[in-house]
Design an enzyme around this catalytic site. Sequence first.
Site, PDB file in Angstrom:
ATOM      1  N   GLN A 123      30.636  48.463  56.540  1.00 43.25           N
ATOM      2  CA  GLN A 123      30.956  47.222  55.833  1.00 43.25           C
ATOM      3  C   GLN A 123      32.187  46.595  56.494  1.00 43.25           C
ATOM      4  OE1 GLN A 123      32.907  46.767  51.906  1.00 43.25           O
ATOM      5  NE2 GLN A 123      31.087  45.648  51.261  1.00 43.25           N
TER       6      GLN A 123
ATOM      7  N   TYR B 186      37.270  38.598  48.558  1.00 43.52           N
ATOM      8  CA  TYR B 186      37.787  38.752  49.920  1.00 43.52           C
ATOM      9  C   TYR B 186      37.425  37.511  50.749  1.00 43.52           C
ATOM     10  CZ  TYR B 186      39.332  43.439  48.840  1.00 43.52           C
ATOM     11  OH  TYR B 186      39.998  44.495  48.280  1.00 43.52           O
TER      12      TYR B 186
ATOM     13  N   ARG C 159      30.867  54.417  41.990  1.00 35.26           N
ATOM     14  CA  ARG C 159      31.619  55.403  41.200  1.00 35.26           C
ATOM     15  C   ARG C 159      30.826  56.685  40.928  1.00 35.26           C
ATOM     16  NH1 ARG C 159      33.473  51.176  36.752  1.00 35.26           N
ATOM     17  NH2 ARG C 159      31.509  50.240  37.491  1.00 35.26           N
TER      18      ARG C 159
ATOM     19  N   CYS D 184      29.556  60.028  35.660  1.00 31.83           N
ATOM     20  CA  CYS D 184      30.581  58.972  35.698  1.00 31.83           C
ATOM     21  C   CYS D 184      30.585  58.202  34.383  1.00 31.83           C
ATOM     22  CB  CYS D 184      30.281  58.011  36.851  1.00 31.83           C
ATOM     23  SG  CYS D 184      31.345  56.567  36.868  1.00 31.83           S
TER      24      CYS D 184
HETATM   25  C1  LIG Z   1      37.374  53.300  44.367  1.00 30.54           C
HETATM   26  C2  LIG Z   1      36.477  52.129  44.663  1.00 30.54           C
HETATM   27  C3  LIG Z   1      36.465  51.574  45.933  1.00 30.54           C
HETATM   28  C4  LIG Z   1      35.628  50.485  46.222  1.00 30.54           C
HETATM   29  N1  LIG Z   1      35.597  49.981  47.491  1.00 30.54           N
HETATM   30  C5  LIG Z   1      34.753  48.964  47.801  1.00 30.54           C
HETATM   31  C6  LIG Z   1      34.633  48.492  49.128  1.00 30.54           C
HETATM   32  O1  LIG Z   1      35.268  48.999  50.058  1.00 30.54           O
HETATM   33  N2  LIG Z   1      33.763  47.469  49.355  1.00 30.54           N
HETATM   34  C7  LIG Z   1      33.014  46.911  48.355  1.00 30.54           C
HETATM   35  O2  LIG Z   1      32.228  46.010  48.625  1.00 30.54           O
HETATM   36  N3  LIG Z   1      33.092  47.357  47.094  1.00 30.54           N
HETATM   37  C8  LIG Z   1      33.922  48.367  46.802  1.00 30.54           C
HETATM   38  N4  LIG Z   1      33.946  48.865  45.529  1.00 30.54           N
HETATM   39  C9  LIG Z   1      33.019  48.323  44.525  1.00 30.54           C
HETATM   40  C10 LIG Z   1      31.736  49.136  44.510  1.00 30.54           C
HETATM   41  O3  LIG Z   1      31.053  49.114  45.734  1.00 30.54           O
HETATM   42  C11 LIG Z   1      30.751  48.630  43.415  1.00 30.54           C
HETATM   43  O4  LIG Z   1      30.402  47.290  43.711  1.00 30.54           O
HETATM   44  C12 LIG Z   1      31.346  48.715  42.020  1.00 30.54           C
HETATM   45  O5  LIG Z   1      32.124  49.892  41.853  1.00 30.54           O
HETATM   46  C13 LIG Z   1      30.250  48.725  40.948  1.00 30.54           C
HETATM   47  O6  LIG Z   1      29.322  49.761  41.160  1.00 30.54           O
HETATM   48  P1  LIG Z   1      29.352  51.152  40.320  1.00 30.54           P
HETATM   49  O7  LIG Z   1      29.245  50.774  38.870  1.00 30.54           O
HETATM   50  O8  LIG Z   1      28.182  51.917  40.822  1.00 30.54           O
HETATM   51  O9  LIG Z   1      30.671  51.794  40.612  1.00 30.54           O
HETATM   52  C14 LIG Z   1      34.780  49.945  45.208  1.00 30.54           C
HETATM   53  C15 LIG Z   1      34.800  50.530  43.935  1.00 30.54           C
HETATM   54  C16 LIG Z   1      35.615  51.601  43.658  1.00 30.54           C
HETATM   55  C17 LIG Z   1      35.581  52.211  42.288  1.00 30.54           C
END
Ligand SMILES: Cc1cc2nc3c(=O)[nH]c(=O)nc-3n(C[C@H](O)[C@H](O)[C@H](O)COP(=O)(O)O)c2cc1C
Length: 345
Positions: free
Chosen positions: A98, A156, A300, A322
């Site tokens: 990414q 971003y 997560r 989670c």
């Molecule tokens: C610790 C952490 C780091 C993340 N880093 C990124 C990232 O580098 N790029 C990105 O597009 N989203 C990032 N996200 C967002 C996740 O990719 C995702 O869109 C968001 O957590 C929702 O999905 P989930 O409910 O499965 O966690 C991050 C989320 C967390 C919790």
Amino acid sequence: MPFSEIKIGRLKLKNRFVRSATWEGMAEKDGSVTDELIELYKRLSKAEIGLIITGHTYVSKEGKATPRQLGLYKDELISGFKRLVTQVHQLGGKILIQLSHSGRFGRKEFFGLTPLDLNRLTKKEIERLIQAFCLASERAKEAGFDGIQFHAAHGYLISQFFSPLFNRRDDEYGGSVRNRARFAEQILSYVKKRLGSEYPVLFKINCQDFSSSGLTLKDSIQIAKILANEGADAIEISGGLLISKEKGPCRPYKGPYFLEQALYFKEQLEIPVILVGGIRSYKDAEDALAKGIDLVSMSRPFICEPELVKKWKSGAREDSKCNSDNLCLKSVKTKQPVRCWKNEN
Ligand SMILES: Cc1cc2nc3c(=O)[nH]c(=O)nc-3n(C[C@H](O)[C@H](O)[C@H](O)COP(=O)(O)O)c2cc1C
């Protein structure tokens, strides 16, 4: 269905599960790959996840957003990524990088460089940024990545261009949706020319910013169509801004919270649509796929339990452990590698 194969462009995946891009806080200070990161990616590769997307990786120095973030802004960094990709491939995994730039959300207090305001950029500076994305893409291909995902969500730089909340330009990069999409479109067009139209290029975008005067669903769908026309191979649908407390991308509850919006994109696009946000059970995944979503992405749940998909593949149907408490995000502030606090408390 979750364990059926799918193709993104020419990229064949063994199932519909994606590890959404997740900052790990495990890179060196200069953005290079560490053994700690390689170990994590080996673990994810062994865990049957169809597609792994790296944490956001900055394409130029002032675009760094988080501590110990991956970077690919110079050729010297390629060899570390090559090592990482080789390990993933040897274990049968598929991996995208990414690529990202923080724009106005750079952290002067962390990195000493002034964040960049898109409204003050000259055309020359915009060209330099497009080049930075393209050069990083070329390095990624050289390192062996199966493709690229551009981070165009969460506020971003690319999503700042999309969003009227941030983008106040009155030239061909601001105003109409067409103009706000131009920066992303030019990066995509250039990358496809340089790397070949076959090389998979994906975008992660906001379905909407969920903020007054931010990007709307209607405009976002139009942007996705522009990108699809220009050759984007798939779109991951997220939403919300990193500065938003309640309506950001990482919401404190369970259940897919962008499903309804992602289905609108699915209706209007011919390329695969990836859903992210709140997927916490096998049933969440199965239902979303049955409704027409092509792939389901999680972040997560894999911090909490990297082996979740492997467990589901073996027939177990337990929900992810989670609980969406977002304690894992504390790691950014404490500059510690990301971890699940629940597992250790
Ligand atoms: C610790 C952490 C780091 C993340 N880093 C990124 C990232 O580098 N790029 C990105 O597009 N989203 C990032 N996200 C967002 C996740 O990719 C995702 O869109 C968001 O957590 C929702 O999905 P989930 O409910 O499965 O966690 C991050 C989320 C967390 C919790």
